[in-house]
Design a protein around this motif. Structure first.
Motif, mmCIF file in Angstrom:
data_model
loop_
_atom_site.group_PDB
_atom_site.id
_atom_site.type_symbol
_atom_site.label_atom_id
_atom_site.label_comp_id
_atom_site.label_asym_id
_atom_site.label_seq_id
_atom_site.Cartn_x
_atom_site.Cartn_y
_atom_site.Cartn_z
ATOM 1 N N ASP A 73 0.879 -0.971 -0.395
ATOM 2 C CA ASP A 73 0.020 0.133 -0.102
ATOM 3 C C ASP A 73 0.825 1.517 0.033
ATOM 4 O O ASP A 73 1.573 1.847 1.177
ATOM 5 C CB ASP A 73 -0.924 0.039 1.499
ATOM 6 C CG ASP A 73 -1.608 1.029 1.175
ATOM 7 O OD1 ASP A 73 -1.874 1.611 0.563
ATOM 8 O OD2 ASP A 73 -2.402 1.060 2.229
ATOM 9 N N VAL A 74 1.424 2.329 -1.271
ATOM 10 C CA VAL A 74 1.347 3.178 -1.509
ATOM 11 C C VAL A 74 1.107 4.440 -1.024
ATOM 12 O O VAL A 74 1.134 5.199 -2.494
ATOM 13 C CB VAL A 74 2.832 2.964 -2.037
ATOM 14 C CG1 VAL A 74 3.455 2.048 -2.258
ATOM 15 C CG2 VAL A 74 1.941 2.825 -3.368
ATOM 16 N N SER A 75 -0.261 4.450 -1.497
ATOM 17 C CA SER A 75 -1.562 5.397 -0.875
ATOM 18 C C SER A 75 -0.982 6.526 -0.508
ATOM 19 O O SER A 75 -1.573 8.181 -0.561
ATOM 20 C CB SER A 75 -3.471 5.087 -0.302
ATOM 21 O OG SER A 75 -3.084 4.305 0.400
ATOM 22 N N ARG A 76 -0.945 6.679 0.392
ATOM 23 C CA ARG A 76 0.319 7.686 1.248
ATOM 24 C C ARG A 76 1.457 8.807 0.328
ATOM 25 O O ARG A 76 1.269 9.660 0.969
ATOM 26 C CB ARG A 76 0.828 7.767 2.672
ATOM 27 C CG ARG A 76 2.010 6.922 2.247
ATOM 28 C CD ARG A 76 3.355 5.883 3.571
ATOM 29 N NE ARG A 76 2.606 5.574 3.811
ATOM 30 C CZ ARG A 76 3.134 4.788 4.996
ATOM 31 N NH1 ARG A 76 4.030 4.910 6.215
ATOM 32 N NH2 ARG A 76 2.131 3.564 5.976
ATOM 33 N N TYR A 77 1.212 8.082 -0.110
ATOM 34 C CA TYR A 77 2.304 9.371 -1.368
ATOM 35 C C TYR A 77 1.716 9.806 -3.094
ATOM 36 O O TYR A 77 2.259 10.660 -3.038
ATOM 37 C CB TYR A 77 3.548 8.857 -1.901
ATOM 38 C CG TYR A 77 4.439 7.883 -0.641
ATOM 39 C CD1 TYR A 77 4.828 8.588 -0.271
ATOM 40 C CD2 TYR A 77 4.709 6.166 -0.609
ATOM 41 C CE1 TYR A 77 5.927 8.478 0.798
ATOM 42 C CE2 TYR A 77 5.059 6.443 0.449
ATOM 43 C CZ TYR A 77 6.210 7.231 1.178
ATOM 44 O OH TYR A 77 6.868 6.753 2.396
ATOM 45 N N ASN A 79 -2.227 8.554 -5.949
ATOM 46 C CA ASN A 79 -2.924 7.989 -6.079
ATOM 47 C C ASN A 79 -2.379 6.627 -7.218
ATOM 48 O O ASN A 79 -1.901 6.597 -8.045
ATOM 49 C CB ASN A 79 -4.067 8.164 -7.129
ATOM 50 C CG ASN A 79 -5.187 7.747 -7.809
ATOM 51 O OD1 ASN A 79 -5.537 6.374 -7.304
ATOM 52 N ND2 ASN A 79 -5.549 7.811 -8.922
ATOM 53 N N PHE A 135 7.713 3.425 4.711
ATOM 54 C CA PHE A 135 6.877 1.970 4.879
ATOM 55 C C PHE A 135 6.364 2.972 6.312
ATOM 56 O O PHE A 135 5.246 2.854 7.713
ATOM 57 C CB PHE A 135 5.390 1.643 5.372
ATOM 58 C CG PHE A 135 5.695 0.562 3.694
ATOM 59 C CD1 PHE A 135 4.552 1.615 3.053
ATOM 60 C CD2 PHE A 135 6.449 0.704 3.476
ATOM 61 C CE1 PHE A 135 4.965 0.966 1.727
ATOM 62 C CE2 PHE A 135 7.086 -0.108 2.105
ATOM 63 C CZ PHE A 135 5.844 -0.078 1.033
ATOM 64 N N GLY A 137 8.125 6.138 7.945
ATOM 65 C CA GLY A 137 8.079 7.321 8.332
ATOM 66 C C GLY A 137 9.931 7.758 8.300
ATOM 67 O O GLY A 137 10.262 8.603 9.023
ATOM 68 N N ALA A 142 10.988 11.585 1.403
ATOM 69 C CA ALA A 142 10.012 10.924 1.954
ATOM 70 C C ALA A 142 9.334 11.911 0.231
ATOM 71 O O ALA A 142 7.903 12.127 -0.152
ATOM 72 C CB ALA A 142 8.849 10.470 2.376
ATOM 73 N N PRO A 146 5.661 12.251 -3.851
ATOM 74 C CA PRO A 146 4.550 12.584 -4.438
ATOM 75 C C PRO A 146 4.964 13.563 -5.460
ATOM 76 O O PRO A 146 3.918 13.632 -6.525
ATOM 77 C CB PRO A 146 3.745 13.516 -3.466
ATOM 78 C CG PRO A 146 4.017 12.797 -2.360
ATOM 79 C CD PRO A 146 5.884 13.207 -2.548
#
Length: 406
Positions: A73-77, A79, A135, A137, A142, A146
């Motif tokens: 799951d890379v949704s924090r970065y 879509n 994942f 932090g 990081a 985006p």
């Protein structure tokens, strides 16, 4: 060669840069003055996650072969969809290793431009690599991800220190990087089979990127690399070893860790552990699985003379040889793809002279090199160079002829 200079904004990172340079200096002195003897290096404890375990048939596989993969799951970065890939690569002595890269792909579309981003990894523990820190932090770069994903670029972040977290082994980082690109483009689920590829990295990540670019024409000639962007590259490790002292330093732990990382990769040529004092052995064992801040805290204000059992006041030819082998300035090959280099003009960690010499050598070999020097030192350049680097990559993915100031 004509070098472009740009203005910078002053910042507190200048002091940090000076400390980082001194840390690398202590690394150089430690390797230079330790006498040669047989030694058994430490290795990091195995990752408890079975995903990282090398398969029994590793030696029979080809470089870049996908050994196993899993979605993450890379949704924090953004879509995007994500996968981690275990793949086959090669270490500095030609042996097979299993390495990991984490791939982030924006949703919608195939054959997106792929950026292999070599993060800064100052560590001896395998859980300090991007496959973990993305994942937890702990990945300091990081915020850049985006920016890449919103451009529609896929991103691959290799754990470029390899399975033994061989901090300091720059050529290894280049090989692991190239095989990680191979693996990412061979994973059908990622849809990157015909993607153009760009390389990016700063400082230690810049070393891995520069090495990957220089090695690519012979190590991975089939990869469609359209550009190599490397900043703050320590291109000549021996240059940093000349005329440097052994006084205690707040960041000595990082220097000592890099010494141990090189020993892991070259145990018969730099057997550091056999020559450590009891204090050195205790520090080695304490940080054998640590990440950057733990290493800094453990080694603060120590020195090479404290951790060495009986430092010989003669230079070690073996250590110098290993330094040369991991200095991209001395590698006889050159990138075939265009190169963008950026750094601080007063950067003593990545001295301008050695970077300029590397650029001249590549220019003479026919590489289109764009060398940008930002006033100041290592820290500010890492941030101030980002906009220009992204614009430069935009041009390479768009097929625009690369600028050069050769």
């Amino acid at each position: 060669m004509i070098v472009r200079h740009t203005r910078r904004a002053d910042g507190p990172a200048r002091a940090v840069s000076r400390l980082a340079a001194a840390v690398f200096a202590v690394l150089a002195v430690t390797l230079t003055f330790l006498p040669v003897a047989q030694a058994q290096p430490t290795v990091p404890r195995p990752d408890p996650d079975p995903f990282y375990a090398a398969p029994a048939d590793l030696g029979a596989r080809a470089n870049g072969d996908v050994l196993r993969f899993r979605p993450v799951d890379v949704s924090r970065y953004g879509n995007a969809d994500g996968w981690q890939i275990l793949y086959r690569s090669t270490n500095s002595t030609g042996g097979p290793i299993a390495a990991v890269t984490t791939v982030l792909v924006p949703r919608g579309g195939v054959d997106r431009p792929l950026v292999s981003y070599q993060a800064i990894i100052n560590a001896l523990g395998t859980d300090c690599g991007p496959s973990h820190t993305l994942f937890t932090g702990g990945l300091q770069e990081a915020p850049v991800l985006p920016l890449l994903l919103t451009r529609g670029w896929a991103v691959a972040l290799p754990d470029h220190l390899g399975p033994n977290s061989a901090y300091g082994a720059a050529r290894l980082g280049g090989q692991v990087t190239l095989d990680g690109i191979r693996a990412a483009t061979r994973l059908p689920q990622a849809g990157l089979g015909r993607s153009p590829v760009g390389l990016v990295g700063y400082s230690g990540g810049g070393m891995a990127s520069a090495w990957a670019g220089a090695l690519a024409p012979t190590y991975a000639p089939e990869l469609p690399i359209v550009g190599v962007a490397a900043g703050g590259v320590p291109a000549n490790l021996n240059e940093l070893a000349n005329g440097l002292g052994t006084a205690p330093h707040p960041l000595f732990g990082l220097a000592f860790a890099a010494t141990l990382g090189l020993e892991r990769e070259y145990p018969n040529r730099i057997p550091v552990s056999a020559d450590l004092s009891p204090e050195g052995i205790a520090l080695r064992d304490q940080i054998a699985n640590d990440c950057s801040q733990e290493i800094i805290d453990a080694g603060a204000n120590r020195s090479a003379l404290q951790v060495a059992k009986n430092p010989a006041q003669v230079e070690s030819a073996a250590a110098r040889s290993v330094f040369n082998e991991n200095s991209v300035e001395f590698y006889p090959g050159a990138p075939s793809a265009p190169v963008h280099l950026w750094q601080g003009g007063a950067d003593v960690l990545a001295p301008a002279e050695s970077v300029a010499a590397t650029a001249r050598k590549w220019c003479d070999a026919g590489t289109r090199v764009d060398l940008v020097v930002l006033p100041g030192d290592h820290g500010p350049a890492s941030i101030e160079g980002v906009p220009g680097t992204l614009a430069w990559l935009d041009g390479r993915f768009a097929g625009v002829p690369a600028p050069t100031n050769c």
